[in-house]
Scaffold this motif. Structure first.
Motif, PDB file in Angstrom:
ATOM      1  N   GLU A  60       0.830  -1.206   0.000  1.00 20.06           N
ATOM      2  CA  GLU A  60       0.000   0.000   0.000  1.00 20.06           C
ATOM      3  C   GLU A  60       0.865   1.258   0.000  1.00 20.06           C
ATOM      4  O   GLU A  60       0.598   2.213  -0.743  1.00 20.06           O
ATOM      5  N   LEU A  61       1.898   1.256   0.839  1.00 21.03           N
ATOM      6  CA  LEU A  61       2.788   2.422   0.910  1.00 21.03           C
ATOM      7  C   LEU A  61       3.540   2.633  -0.396  1.00 21.03           C
ATOM      8  O   LEU A  61       3.728   3.775  -0.836  1.00 21.03           O
ATOM      9  N   ARG A  86       2.492   1.869  -3.378  1.00 22.40           N
ATOM     10  CA  ARG A  86       1.544   2.422  -4.355  1.00 22.40           C
ATOM     11  C   ARG A  86       1.246   3.889  -4.063  1.00 22.40           C
ATOM     12  O   ARG A  86       1.092   4.697  -4.979  1.00 22.40           O
ATOM     13  N   GLU A  87       1.159   4.233  -2.784  1.00 21.90           N
ATOM     14  CA  GLU A  87       0.818   5.608  -2.402  1.00 21.90           C
ATOM     15  C   GLU A  87       1.984   6.572  -2.584  1.00 21.90           C
ATOM     16  O   GLU A  87       1.798   7.696  -3.058  1.00 21.90           O
ATOM     17  N   ARG A  88       3.189   6.118  -2.199  1.00 25.86           N
ATOM     18  CA  ARG A  88       4.325   7.042  -2.112  1.00 25.86           C
ATOM     19  C   ARG A  88       5.481   6.712  -3.056  1.00 25.86           C
ATOM     20  O   ARG A  88       6.428   7.487  -3.158  1.00 25.86           O
ATOM     21  N   PHE A 104       8.958   5.811   1.486  1.00 27.70           N
ATOM     22  CA  PHE A 104       8.690   5.285   2.825  1.00 27.70           C
ATOM     23  C   PHE A 104       9.849   4.411   3.286  1.00 27.70           C
ATOM     24  O   PHE A 104      10.680   3.990   2.489  1.00 27.70           O
ATOM     25  N   ASP A 120       7.721   3.045   8.638  1.00 30.48           N
ATOM     26  CA  ASP A 120       6.367   3.365   8.165  1.00 30.48           C
ATOM     27  C   ASP A 120       5.539   2.090   7.993  1.00 30.48           C
ATOM     28  O   ASP A 120       4.343   2.072   8.279  1.00 30.48           O
ATOM     29  N   ARG A 132       2.159   1.181  10.188  1.00 27.27           N
ATOM     30  CA  ARG A 132       0.867   0.968   9.544  1.00 27.27           C
ATOM     31  C   ARG A 132       0.300  -0.414   9.883  1.00 27.27           C
ATOM     32  O   ARG A 132      -0.907  -0.566  10.077  1.00 27.27           O
ATOM     33  N   LYS A 165      -2.140  -7.679  -8.262  1.00 25.09           N
ATOM     34  CA  LYS A 165      -0.942  -7.284  -7.513  1.00 25.09           C
ATOM     35  C   LYS A 165       0.325  -7.542  -8.321  1.00 25.09           C
ATOM     36  O   LYS A 165       1.253  -6.732  -8.300  1.00 25.09           O
ATOM     37  N   GLU A 178       0.649  -4.752 -10.735  1.00 22.09           N
ATOM     38  CA  GLU A 178       1.074  -3.538 -10.039  1.00 22.09           C
ATOM     39  C   GLU A 178       2.553  -3.598  -9.685  1.00 22.09           C
ATOM     40  O   GLU A 178       3.274  -2.607  -9.786  1.00 22.09           O
TER      41      GLU A 178
END
Length: 202
Positions: free
Chosen positions: A24-25, A27-29, A34, A38, A42, A104, A107
């Motif tokens: 998730e991190l 994909r977000e950042r 991160f 982090d 989470r 996934k 991704e």
């Protein structure tokens, strides 16, 4: 194969939570946005727990694709003893390569284009999936087929899956709408075609 113990199940759940948080991190950042602290914050675990499961954040990100329920017993395949390895492997692929796993993997490949340090870990995940398929065949057929045969069979099928996850082929994943890509082959159709070639020859 024996069913997992409660301890193994808890360990796997912890690994999945950490890997999911790392994914998730990423994909977000982005991978550079991160650090391990982090991830553990989470997922609500400690750095020590992270170190018990993964060597680095790249490995955790890649391992998120393995968050699926394994087949603990050959009987879970629910096939007759007369079934051949191709039919068994095709069912295994449908059970294990769910929409979530395939998405996934796509991704991860996309992330690896921006962050090449992910590549060896993605290859490792793909190898683990292939090894799991070979193990399922071995457990089901109890040595009736040679290791070389099951290895070649699993290798051929997973070789056919690579173009789906790297985007080389326009194949709709389970759950994708055909309206988004009219005329595109569905994953189930592609799998049927792949196994058709293996059954009938190229």
């Amino acid at each position: 194969m024996n069913k997992q113990s409660l301890r193994d199940m808890k360990r796997e759940a912890t690994a999945h939570a950490l890997a999911g948080a790392a994914f998730e991190l990423a994909r977000e950042r982005g991978l550079d946005g991160f650090v391990i602290d982090d991830v553990v914050q989470r997922a609500n675990y400690s750095r020590r727990t992270f170190a018990n499961h993964f060597s680095c954040k790249e490995e955790a990100v890649a391992m998120s694709a393995l968050t699926f329920n394994g087949i603990d017993d050959a009987n879970d395949l629910q096939l007759a003893d007369s079934t051949n390895p191709l039919d068994t492997l095709q069912l295994w692929m449908k059970m294990q390569l769910t929409a979530d796993v395939l998405w996934k993997m796509r991704e991860l490949v996309s992330l690896s284009k921006r962050h090449p340090t992910l590549e060896p870990y993605i290859l490792s995940v793909f190898q683990r999936l292939q090894n799991a398929a070979e193990e399922a065949l071995s457990n089901f057929f109890h040595g009736r087929y040679s290791e070389g045969y099951t290895h070649l069979l699993a290798g051929a099928v997973f070789g056919a899956i690579l173009p789906i996850v790297d985007g080389s082929l326009n194949v709709l994943l389970p759950g994708d709408s055909t309206a988004e890509a009219p005329g595109a082959t569905t994953f189930d159709q592609y799998l049927e075609t792949t196994f058709g070639y293996l059954r009938n020859g190229f």
